[in-house]
Design an enzyme around this catalytic site. Sequence first.
Site, PDB file in Angstrom:
ATOM      1  N   SER A 115      -1.054   1.320  -0.721  1.00 22.06           N
ATOM      2  CA  SER A 115      -1.392   1.537  -2.124  1.00 22.06           C
ATOM      3  C   SER A 115      -1.762   0.237  -2.832  1.00 22.06           C
ATOM      4  O   SER A 115      -2.630  -0.494  -2.379  1.00 22.06           O
ATOM      5  CB  SER A 115      -0.225   2.240  -2.809  1.00 22.06           C
ATOM      6  OG  SER A 115      -0.590   2.646  -4.089  1.00 22.06           O
ATOM      7  N   HIS A 116      -1.038  -0.068  -3.901  1.00 21.57           N
ATOM      8  CA  HIS A 116      -1.349  -1.233  -4.725  1.00 21.57           C
ATOM      9  C   HIS A 116      -0.686  -2.501  -4.209  1.00 21.57           C
ATOM     10  O   HIS A 116      -0.866  -3.566  -4.799  1.00 21.57           O
ATOM     11  CB  HIS A 116      -0.849  -0.954  -6.140  1.00 21.57           C
ATOM     12  CG  HIS A 116       0.576  -0.517  -6.120  1.00 21.57           C
ATOM     13  ND1 HIS A 116       0.918   0.782  -5.790  1.00 21.57           N
ATOM     14  CD2 HIS A 116       1.719  -1.194  -6.296  1.00 21.57           C
ATOM     15  CE1 HIS A 116       2.241   0.874  -5.792  1.00 21.57           C
ATOM     16  NE2 HIS A 116       2.752  -0.308  -6.087  1.00 21.57           N
ATOM     17  N   ASP A 279      -6.472   1.497  -8.148  1.00 16.02           N
ATOM     18  CA  ASP A 279      -5.629   0.645  -7.299  1.00 16.02           C
ATOM     19  C   ASP A 279      -6.171   0.530  -5.869  1.00 16.02           C
ATOM     20  O   ASP A 279      -7.290   0.964  -5.579  1.00 16.02           O
ATOM     21  CB  ASP A 279      -4.196   1.183  -7.269  1.00 16.02           C
ATOM     22  CG  ASP A 279      -4.082   2.472  -6.490  1.00 16.02           C
ATOM     23  OD1 ASP A 279      -5.067   3.234  -6.481  1.00 16.02           O
ATOM     24  OD2 ASP A 279      -3.033   2.708  -5.861  1.00 16.02           O
ATOM     25  N   ASP A 281      -5.789   2.052  -2.977  1.00 15.87           N
ATOM     26  CA  ASP A 281      -6.316   3.207  -2.244  1.00 15.87           C
ATOM     27  C   ASP A 281      -6.959   4.245  -3.155  1.00 15.87           C
ATOM     28  O   ASP A 281      -7.265   5.355  -2.707  1.00 15.87           O
ATOM     29  CB  ASP A 281      -5.219   3.846  -1.389  1.00 15.87           C
ATOM     30  CG  ASP A 281      -4.050   4.348  -2.216  1.00 15.87           C
ATOM     31  OD1 ASP A 281      -3.787   3.771  -3.280  1.00 15.87           O
ATOM     32  OD2 ASP A 281      -3.394   5.320  -1.796  1.00 15.87           O
ATOM     33  N   ASP A 283      -5.912   5.994  -5.832  1.00 13.06           N
ATOM     34  CA  ASP A 283      -5.258   7.173  -6.416  1.00 13.06           C
ATOM     35  C   ASP A 283      -4.653   6.902  -7.788  1.00 13.06           C
ATOM     36  O   ASP A 283      -4.382   7.826  -8.529  1.00 13.06           O
ATOM     37  CB  ASP A 283      -4.248   7.813  -5.451  1.00 13.06           C
ATOM     38  CG  ASP A 283      -3.170   6.862  -4.982  1.00 13.06           C
ATOM     39  OD1 ASP A 283      -3.154   5.699  -5.432  1.00 13.06           O
ATOM     40  OD2 ASP A 283      -2.340   7.277  -4.146  1.00 13.06           O
ATOM     41  N   ARG A 284      -4.452   5.627  -8.136  1.00 18.94           N
ATOM     42  CA  ARG A 284      -3.896   5.332  -9.468  1.00 18.94           C
ATOM     43  C   ARG A 284      -5.012   5.037 -10.470  1.00 18.94           C
ATOM     44  O   ARG A 284      -6.126   4.704 -10.073  1.00 18.94           O
ATOM     45  CB  ARG A 284      -2.987   4.102  -9.401  1.00 18.94           C
ATOM     46  CG  ARG A 284      -1.759   4.318  -8.564  1.00 18.94           C
ATOM     47  CD  ARG A 284      -0.813   3.152  -8.671  1.00 18.94           C
ATOM     48  NE  ARG A 284       0.409   3.473  -7.958  1.00 18.94           N
ATOM     49  CZ  ARG A 284       1.600   2.933  -8.213  1.00 18.94           C
ATOM     50  NH1 ARG A 284       1.712   2.028  -9.147  1.00 18.94           N
ATOM     51  NH2 ARG A 284       2.656   3.286  -7.537  1.00 18.94           N
ATOM     52  N   LYS A 378      -3.075  12.273  -6.106  1.00 13.54           N
ATOM     53  CA  LYS A 378      -3.531  11.820  -7.412  1.00 13.54           C
ATOM     54  C   LYS A 378      -4.879  11.135  -7.225  1.00 13.54           C
ATOM     55  O   LYS A 378      -5.213  10.723  -6.116  1.00 13.54           O
ATOM     56  CB  LYS A 378      -2.505  10.912  -8.067  1.00 13.54           C
ATOM     57  CG  LYS A 378      -2.092   9.685  -7.274  1.00 13.54           C
ATOM     58  CD  LYS A 378      -0.953   8.989  -8.009  1.00 13.54           C
ATOM     59  CE  LYS A 378      -0.522   7.710  -7.327  1.00 13.54           C
ATOM     60  NZ  LYS A 378       0.522   7.953  -6.332  1.00 13.54           N
TER      61      LYS A 378
HETATM   62  C1  G16 Z   1       3.662   6.404  -4.892  1.00 14.87           C
HETATM   63  C2  G16 Z   1       3.759   7.894  -4.941  1.00 14.87           C
HETATM   64  C3  G16 Z   1       3.972   8.364  -6.354  1.00 14.87           C
HETATM   65  C4  G16 Z   1       5.145   7.653  -6.999  1.00 14.87           C
HETATM   66  C5  G16 Z   1       4.961   6.150  -6.880  1.00 14.87           C
HETATM   67  C6  G16 Z   1       6.137   5.341  -7.390  1.00 14.87           C
HETATM   68  O1  G16 Z   1       2.494   5.980  -5.508  1.00 14.87           O
HETATM   69  O2  G16 Z   1       2.584   8.482  -4.429  1.00 14.87           O
HETATM   70  O3  G16 Z   1       4.169   9.739  -6.325  1.00 14.87           O
HETATM   71  O4  G16 Z   1       5.267   8.013  -8.336  1.00 14.87           O
HETATM   72  O5  G16 Z   1       4.769   5.810  -5.532  1.00 14.87           O
HETATM   73  O6  G16 Z   1       7.203   5.493  -6.556  1.00 14.87           O
HETATM   74  P1  G16 Z   1       8.535   4.653  -6.697  1.00 14.87           P
HETATM   75  O7  G16 Z   1       8.942   4.745  -8.143  1.00 14.87           O
HETATM   76  O8  G16 Z   1       9.461   5.370  -5.767  1.00 14.87           O
HETATM   77  O9  G16 Z   1       8.247   3.227  -6.301  1.00 14.87           O
HETATM   78  P2  G16 Z   1       1.471   5.035  -4.734  1.00 14.87           P
HETATM   79  O10 G16 Z   1       0.331   4.863  -5.677  1.00 14.87           O
HETATM   80  O11 G16 Z   1       2.256   3.775  -4.492  1.00 14.87           O
HETATM   81  O12 G16 Z   1       1.127   5.762  -3.477  1.00 14.87           O
END
Ligand code: G16
Length: 527
Positions: A115-116, A279, A281, A283-284, A378
Amino acid sequence: MHAAVRSITTTPFEDQQVGTAGLRKRVQVFKQPHYLENFVQSVFDTHPGFEGSTLVVGGDGRYHNDVAIQTILSMAAAAGVQRVVVGVDGILSTPAASHLIRKHDAHGGFVLSASHNPAGPEGDFGIKFSVRGGGQAPSSLTDAIYARSRTITTYRQIDAPPIDLSQPGETRLGSMIVLCVDSTRDYADLMETRFDFDAIRALLASGFEFAFDAMHAVTGPYARELFVNRLGAPESVLRNATPLPDFGGGHPDPNLVYAADLAEEVVTRQGLDFAAASDGDGDRNMILGRGLSVSPCESLAVIAANARCMPAYRNGIRGAARSMPTSRALDAVAAQQGFAAHETPTGWKFFCNLLDAGDIQICGEESFGTGSDHVREKDGLWAVLAWMNLLASRPGQSVADIMLDHWRTYGRHYYERHDYEGLSAEQAERVMDSLRQRLAALPGQSFDDLTVSAADEFAYSDPIDNSHAQGQGLRVCFGDAARIVLRKSGTGTSGATLRLYLECLRQDPWELRLPTQEVLTPLAVIA
Ligand code: G16
């Protein structure tokens, strides 16, 4: 072409339990011999049906993506997969991968991303497995994969050289077909079915000043196809649009800290009408208007409140959902408009059953994630287009006008998240535990002018498959007026992170434009 299948002896790793969204570790962990292979084979061994099936594979382009994709292709061929759909250069955004899984009715998909989180040899890497329909594997499956990863003794690969993924087209790997696709077109075609492109094109042609920052991560090519090729914006609206293996040394997390330059330009200097970022990948999303940033919780509420302006929801929506720590701004809209509001644990996978059942059409999380029933992840660019569609449907109104109008109608849920990073697991658990012990005694107690109406540890029963998720965060509610939530993050790659979420509702007209800190400081003191 026949290729020999080799069985390779391995020993288990103990740390392959996935977090909130897939298995995320330092690159150095993933580079250990057999590490990725063990995880992928554990998926093949646990989830039946790969033989003769279609699989989707791609990643956000970060360092080690290319090597990992060749490994997965070779293992898929050995597992008897009939066809793999892969992005050109191995690149697929998370929402585009979800779309391809759905479009090709694939048995599942592997998305390589952390992700980010920063990338590069010293950065992070990750892998998530998605099931048919395009949603991330449910907990029951990831638990089984984890159990398998702790007993695995062999994995299988075929003997074949790496294949060229630099051009769209079809190749063979053993008896498996590898279909390399330009996923930006597929994705943009999907977006054209969801939004009023003519109206957005007119908005962009009207002198509307806009920028999109891809943060040198995966969304650059998708943004070019959408905004430049299809919506007629000049190339100059794109910032950092070339995906780089180390994301240009940056931290592609679209928020006010990591997208500070864009925020400075739009929020502080008020230089553009509208700007957005996505971000690693894709999705954000982050949404900015001239002079203000829109918090993810409010963005979700505004998009749901105005769903009817999108062609896909002309007749309204049946329901919407938010993760538990996400503010209750969405609930206020649902209550007034009469659609259902659902509360799920953190993690997009918890929305998927509700989306499949048609119970919700729009959902989102405080962690800069917003999306709809068009895919099962997302989707950053979807959220940007949703805002553009909304702005196009309200000629002459700015983002600030839309927000003020929203607050006047539904009240304003001031919101803040505090992250406590780099804790040991014991430290984090001790803090959680001390609040957990006090929960039962809190209802009825008053702190300043707030009285606790309910306090519990959030647990969720999925209404569709009756699966149960416990231990999903501690919440202390002061009626509709305020709420404190504490939970442990599930996405870190080292140590533990605690997140404290604060929320306060203000409805009086004179209270709608106060500084967030001024409103939330008393609640922070209570917390
Ligand atoms: C991931 C999940 C999201 C979640 C986020 C934060 O996002 O896909 O559903 O809300 O992590 O998670 P945490 O609060 O447990 O760190 P991403 O964009 O990192 O894939």
